[in-house]
Design a protein around this motif. Structure first.
Motif, PDB file in Angstrom:
ATOM      1  N   TYR A  11      10.952 -61.072  17.929  1.00  0.00           N
ATOM      2  CA  TYR A  11       9.790 -61.478  17.135  1.00  0.00           C
ATOM      3  C   TYR A  11       9.133 -60.261  16.498  1.00  0.00           C
ATOM      4  CZ  TYR A  11       5.424 -63.714  15.802  1.00  0.00           C
ATOM      5  OH  TYR A  11       4.351 -64.177  15.077  1.00  0.00           O
ATOM      6  N   GLU A  12       9.165 -59.129  17.207  1.00  0.00           N
ATOM      7  CA  GLU A  12       8.554 -57.898  16.694  1.00  0.00           C
ATOM      8  C   GLU A  12       9.244 -57.438  15.413  1.00  0.00           C
ATOM      9  OE1 GLU A  12       7.614 -58.405  20.896  1.00  0.00           O
ATOM     10  OE2 GLU A  12       9.496 -58.416  19.760  1.00  0.00           O
ATOM     11  N   LEU A  13      10.564 -57.570  15.366  1.00  0.00           N
ATOM     12  CA  LEU A  13      11.308 -57.186  14.168  1.00  0.00           C
ATOM     13  C   LEU A  13      11.021 -58.155  13.029  1.00  0.00           C
ATOM     14  CD1 LEU A  13      13.225 -54.920  13.445  1.00  0.00           C
ATOM     15  CD2 LEU A  13      15.147 -56.398  14.020  1.00  0.00           C
ATOM     16  N   PHE A  14      10.839 -59.414  13.381  1.00  0.00           N
ATOM     17  CA  PHE A  14      10.481 -60.415  12.372  1.00  0.00           C
ATOM     18  C   PHE A  14       9.139 -60.077  11.729  1.00  0.00           C
ATOM     19  CE2 PHE A  14       7.874 -64.211  11.608  1.00  0.00           C
ATOM     20  CZ  PHE A  14       8.544 -64.738  10.518  1.00  0.00           C
ATOM     21  N   LEU A  15       8.193 -59.597  12.512  1.00  0.00           N
ATOM     22  CA  LEU A  15       6.876 -59.228  11.983  1.00  0.00           C
ATOM     23  C   LEU A  15       6.991 -58.135  10.918  1.00  0.00           C
ATOM     24  CD1 LEU A  15       4.693 -59.213  15.233  1.00  0.00           C
ATOM     25  CD2 LEU A  15       4.788 -60.965  13.451  1.00  0.00           C
ATOM     26  N   THR A  16       7.951 -57.234  11.095  1.00  0.00           N
ATOM     27  CA  THR A  16       8.193 -56.204  10.082  1.00  0.00           C
ATOM     28  C   THR A  16       8.604 -56.845   8.759  1.00  0.00           C
ATOM     29  OG1 THR A  16       8.922 -54.685  11.830  1.00  0.00           O
ATOM     30  CG2 THR A  16       9.468 -54.090   9.562  1.00  0.00           C
ATOM     31  N   SER A  17       9.433 -57.873   8.829  1.00  0.00           N
ATOM     32  CA  SER A  17       9.845 -58.593   7.621  1.00  0.00           C
ATOM     33  C   SER A  17       8.654 -59.270   6.953  1.00  0.00           C
ATOM     34  CB  SER A  17      10.913 -59.645   7.963  1.00  0.00           C
ATOM     35  OG  SER A  17      12.107 -59.038   8.374  1.00  0.00           O
ATOM     36  N   VAL A  18       7.723 -59.786   7.757  1.00  0.00           N
ATOM     37  CA  VAL A  18       6.535 -60.444   7.201  1.00  0.00           C
ATOM     38  C   VAL A  18       5.686 -59.436   6.426  1.00  0.00           C
ATOM     39  CG1 VAL A  18       4.416 -61.709   7.753  1.00  0.00           C
ATOM     40  CG2 VAL A  18       6.513 -62.176   9.026  1.00  0.00           C
ATOM     41  N   ILE A  19       5.545 -58.232   6.978  1.00  0.00           N
ATOM     42  CA  ILE A  19       4.776 -57.186   6.288  1.00  0.00           C
ATOM     43  C   ILE A  19       5.448 -56.822   4.966  1.00  0.00           C
ATOM     44  CG2 ILE A  19       3.987 -54.784   6.429  1.00  0.00           C
ATOM     45  CD1 ILE A  19       3.837 -55.141   9.477  1.00  0.00           C
ATOM     46  N   LEU A  20       6.765 -56.633   4.997  1.00  0.00           N
ATOM     47  CA  LEU A  20       7.498 -56.300   3.770  1.00  0.00           C
ATOM     48  C   LEU A  20       7.426 -57.445   2.754  1.00  0.00           C
ATOM     49  CD1 LEU A  20      10.666 -54.622   5.344  1.00  0.00           C
ATOM     50  CD2 LEU A  20       8.769 -53.485   4.176  1.00  0.00           C
ATOM     51  N   ALA A  21       7.464 -58.692   3.245  1.00  0.00           N
ATOM     52  CA  ALA A  21       7.337 -59.848   2.349  1.00  0.00           C
ATOM     53  C   ALA A  21       6.000 -59.819   1.630  1.00  0.00           C
ATOM     54  CB  ALA A  21       7.496 -61.144   3.143  1.00  0.00           C
ATOM     55  N   PHE A  25      -6.673 -59.782  23.917  1.00  0.00           N
ATOM     56  CA  PHE A  25      -6.039 -58.844  22.985  1.00  0.00           C
ATOM     57  C   PHE A  25      -4.547 -58.676  23.268  1.00  0.00           C
ATOM     58  CE2 PHE A  25     -10.487 -57.510  22.446  1.00  0.00           C
ATOM     59  CZ  PHE A  25     -10.555 -57.497  21.054  1.00  0.00           C
ATOM     60  N   GLY A  26      -4.135 -59.026  24.481  1.00  0.00           N
ATOM     61  CA  GLY A  26      -2.723 -58.955  24.812  1.00  0.00           C
ATOM     62  C   GLY A  26      -1.889 -60.001  24.093  1.00  0.00           C
ATOM     63  N   GLN A  27      -2.567 -60.988  23.490  1.00  0.00           N
ATOM     64  CA  GLN A  27      -1.848 -62.026  22.751  1.00  0.00           C
ATOM     65  C   GLN A  27      -1.418 -61.557  21.364  1.00  0.00           C
ATOM     66  OE1 GLN A  27      -3.534 -66.264  23.718  1.00  0.00           O
ATOM     67  NE2 GLN A  27      -5.275 -64.877  23.694  1.00  0.00           N
ATOM     68  N   PHE A  28      -1.993 -60.440  20.896  1.00  0.00           N
ATOM     69  CA  PHE A  28      -1.606 -59.878  19.601  1.00  0.00           C
ATOM     70  C   PHE A  28      -0.316 -59.070  19.792  1.00  0.00           C
ATOM     71  CE2 PHE A  28      -6.096 -60.646  19.196  1.00  0.00           C
ATOM     72  CZ  PHE A  28      -6.252 -61.075  17.891  1.00  0.00           C
ATOM     73  N   THR A  29       0.647 -59.277  18.889  1.00  0.00           N
ATOM     74  CA  THR A  29       1.944 -58.603  18.960  1.00  0.00           C
ATOM     75  C   THR A  29       2.077 -57.617  17.816  1.00  0.00           C
ATOM     76  OG1 THR A  29       2.909 -60.619  19.885  1.00  0.00           O
ATOM     77  CG2 THR A  29       4.437 -58.942  19.091  1.00  0.00           C
ATOM     78  N   LEU A  30       2.529 -56.406  18.116  1.00  0.00           N
ATOM     79  CA  LEU A  30       2.700 -55.385  17.086  1.00  0.00           C
ATOM     80  C   LEU A  30       4.124 -55.402  16.544  1.00  0.00           C
ATOM     81  CD1 LEU A  30       0.765 -52.398  18.704  1.00  0.00           C
ATOM     82  CD2 LEU A  30      -0.054 -54.055  17.019  1.00  0.00           C
ATOM     83  N   PRO A  31       4.308 -55.127  15.263  1.00  0.00           N
ATOM     84  CA  PRO A  31       5.654 -55.136  14.666  1.00  0.00           C
ATOM     85  C   PRO A  31       6.502 -53.958  15.134  1.00  0.00           C
ATOM     86  CG  PRO A  31       4.044 -54.383  13.062  1.00  0.00           C
ATOM     87  CD  PRO A  31       3.263 -54.828  14.257  1.00  0.00           C
ATOM     88  N   ASP A  32       7.807 -54.119  14.999  1.00  0.00           N
ATOM     89  CA  ASP A  32       8.757 -53.073  15.370  1.00  0.00           C
ATOM     90  C   ASP A  32       9.284 -52.412  14.097  1.00  0.00           C
ATOM     91  OD1 ASP A  32      10.707 -51.467  16.389  1.00  0.00           O
ATOM     92  OD2 ASP A  32      12.042 -53.093  17.020  1.00  0.00           O
ATOM     93  N   SER A  51      -1.304 -60.265   8.419  1.00  0.00           N
ATOM     94  CA  SER A  51      -0.887 -61.207   9.460  1.00  0.00           C
ATOM     95  C   SER A  51       0.294 -60.642  10.249  1.00  0.00           C
ATOM     96  CB  SER A  51      -0.512 -62.553   8.827  1.00  0.00           C
ATOM     97  OG  SER A  51      -0.124 -63.496   9.813  1.00  0.00           O
ATOM     98  N   GLY A  52       1.292 -60.106   9.552  1.00  0.00           N
ATOM     99  CA  GLY A  52       2.437 -59.515  10.234  1.00  0.00           C
ATOM    100  C   GLY A  52       2.062 -58.298  11.051  1.00  0.00           C
ATOM    101  N   LEU A  53       1.066 -57.545  10.587  1.00  0.00           N
ATOM    102  CA  LEU A  53       0.649 -56.321  11.270  1.00  0.00           C
ATOM    103  C   LEU A  53       0.007 -56.608  12.626  1.00  0.00           C
ATOM    104  CD1 LEU A  53       0.642 -53.257  10.730  1.00  0.00           C
ATOM    105  CD2 LEU A  53      -1.683 -53.513   9.824  1.00  0.00           C
ATOM    106  N   ILE A  54      -0.646 -57.778  12.767  1.00  0.00           N
ATOM    107  CA  ILE A  54      -1.330 -58.085  14.032  1.00  0.00           C
ATOM    108  C   ILE A  54      -0.664 -59.233  14.801  1.00  0.00           C
ATOM    109  CG2 ILE A  54      -3.558 -57.222  13.232  1.00  0.00           C
ATOM    110  CD1 ILE A  54      -4.407 -60.060  12.617  1.00  0.00           C
ATOM    111  N   GLY A  55       0.558 -59.618  14.350  1.00  0.00           N
ATOM    112  CA  GLY A  55       1.321 -60.571  15.154  1.00  0.00           C
ATOM    113  C   GLY A  55       1.331 -62.004  14.671  1.00  0.00           C
TER     114      GLY A  55
END
Length: 519
Positions: free
Chosen positions: A81-91, A230-237, A294-298
């Protein structure tokens, strides 16, 4: 327009949008294979950040059902999911670039009939999807062969009771009470329905005949303390930026999210009573900013969403304050009152969406489109059936394709108009007026008309309105001039020199017959 000028209408509307958005945020996240909290993050980002920056007065953004399959497959393909968040930021960055390069005009090229079909289809889908929640269906029901005698085993009496009372409140509140006293306009009917629904569940729904299961209630994550929140927020990879799949996913999300946003903007602007126009290029940039944050904070991707936007319009919203407040309500709810929210029966929310779905797919709109004629009704109904039978994007593509075919057919038959008249003793005088633009598409009907002319006829070809004359038409007219000479058909060409780019080009193709060039 001052943001708080219409707060008396915007605040009640924000409550309705909040109650609509909350279960959708959770549902879209779960269906996408993402953590439930990721949907709430996207909801508050879409409400607060995108709502504030957007040029739309009544559009509401958040996680969209149209991206569920893409998100689900992307998370599985990328492996985390962390790698997916990187795609969201790039999108998001790609969307910003699309807005800068003015790609927002794409939305203007969708026919009105297709947009209206999309709204009606979404209304039908909303209505159908709420039926299981409204009746409290449990277990697996065989929809192909239902045993009516045992149907009661699959429904929940408590859900039916709450649905019936909620629908009654909503219909009476808007249809009767709000028209009689202004106080009923200040307090939204859905809020009253939610309060009554909670009271019914607390007093009757925890046990006994009207009991509800936990799955029939709203389910918001409940943090134990600040750190767990705050532990529910996921950071991108960012460690795999060299992975090509990340960029493919980003590009896919950017294109689909942008298209869904532009279609939603077009549809929402049509619903706006004041007919305000949303700047589409700015909207793409704002959506891009929202997705990057959104991708930056999970959070999962956001778009402007027709369901929430239409609920906003139907509830009387006037400015973007409603969308912003709904985002703050999502934030407040997950921080302060998650336990209270988890007492809301889903049947109440289903009742709100049933009313919204009916308004979007009102039978009167089908009758109105039918009265507009085949050119409007066919793309409309094809879009409705296509979306309901497949999904949003496929249905729109089918509707757009049919719309283009209808336009081409209309152009095919509207290239010219033939008049039969008698002039100076010439009884078989045919006069053909050509349209402003005559292309190869129109070759068929023109050939049909000219090939049907009898011998010894008189023909006038009137090109005075024509701005564009395709080479294919000129070539055929040159061939026809030989036939005209053989059949003793006297042809007269009428064209103005300033009308066509090069009227003298006629003489090149009409050398076999004497033509008179008038100007």
């Amino acid at each position: 327009m001052n943001l708080f000028n219409h707060w008396k209408r915007d605040f009640p509307a924000s409550l309705v949008v909040f109650f609509v958005a909350l279960p959708l945020c959770l549902g879209v996240a779960l269906a996408s294979g993402a953590p439930p909290f990721a949907g709430l993050i996207a909801g508050l980002v879409g409400g607060i950040l995108v709502g504030y920056l957007s040029g739309s007065s009544i559009g509401v953004s958040g996680p969209a059902a149209g991206l569920v399959v893409i998100v689900l497959n992307a998370i599985a393909d990328l492996g985390s999911y962390e790698l997916f968040l990187t795609s969201v930021i790039l999108a998001g960055i790609i969307q910003i670039l699309l807005g800068i390069f003015r790609a927002g005009v794409i939305g203007y090229y969708f026919p009105s009939a297709v947009i209206k079909g999309m709204l009606s289809a979404i209304g039908i889908m909303i209505f159908i999807q709420q039926i299981p929640l409204a009746f409290g269906f449990t277990g697996n029901v065989n929809t192909d062969r239902i045993d009516l005698s045992g149907l009661h085993n699959h429904i929940t009496p408590g859900a039916i009771l709450i649905t019936g009372i909620s629908l009654s409140i909503l219909l009476i509140w808007d249809g009767i009470l709000a028209k009689r006293n202004k106080i009923f306009k200040l307090v939204p009917g859905p809020l009253i329905a939610v309060i009554i629904g909670i009271l019914i569940y607390v007093t009757m729904g925890t046990s006994g005949f009207f009991a509800l299961e936990a799955s029939q209630l709203v389910n918001v994550p409940i943090p134990k303390d600040v750190s767990s929140f705050f532990g529910q927020f996921t950071l991108p990879d960012f460690s795999s930026l060299t992975n090509g799949s990340v960029y493919v996913t980003a590009f896919t999300i950017a294109i689909v999210a942008s298209l869904e946003t532009l279609l939603s903007v077009e549809a929402t602007d049509k619903l706006d009573p004041q007919k305000r126009q949303t700047p589409t290029n700015r909207e793409l940039i704002v959506q891009g900013i929202g997705n990057s944050v959104s991708g930056l904070i999970g959070g999962i991707p956001v778009t402007q969403v027709v369901v929430r936007s239409s609920a906003n319009v139907m509830s009387g919203a006037m400015t973007k304050l409603s969308a912003i407040l709904h985002g703050f309500l999502i934030l407040l709810s997950i921080v302060a009152i998650p336990r209270l929210l988890n007492l809301i029966p889903q049947a109440v929310l289903a009742s709100v969406l049933l009313v919204i779905g009916y308004k979007l797919a009102n039978p009167k709109s089908f009758v109105q489109m039918y009265k507009l004629g085949k050119a409007q009704f066919i793309p409309f109904i094809v879009t409705v059936v296509g979306i309901v039978a497949t999904d949003l994007l496929k249905g729109i593509v089918v509707g757009l394709t049919v719309g283009l075919i209808v336009v081409l057919l209309k152009s095919y038959y509207n290239s010219h108009h033939m008049l039969i008249k008698e002039y100076k003793g010439k009884k078989n005088l045919f006069h053909i007026n050509f349209a402003e633009e005559v292309t190869f598409i129109n070759k068929g009907p023109i050939m049909k008309e000219l090939d049907a002319l009898k011998k010894n006829s008189f023909l006038e070809l009137d090109f005075r309105k024509t701005k564009v004359l395709d080479y294919d038409i000129l070539e055929y007219l040159d061939e026809f001039s030989i036939k005209a000479k053989n059949n003793n058909i006297n042809v007269k060409l009428i064209a103005e020199r300033e009308t066509l780019d090069n009227p003298e080009s006629f003489r090149k193709y009409f050398g076999h017959q004497v033509f008179h060039l008038e100007h």
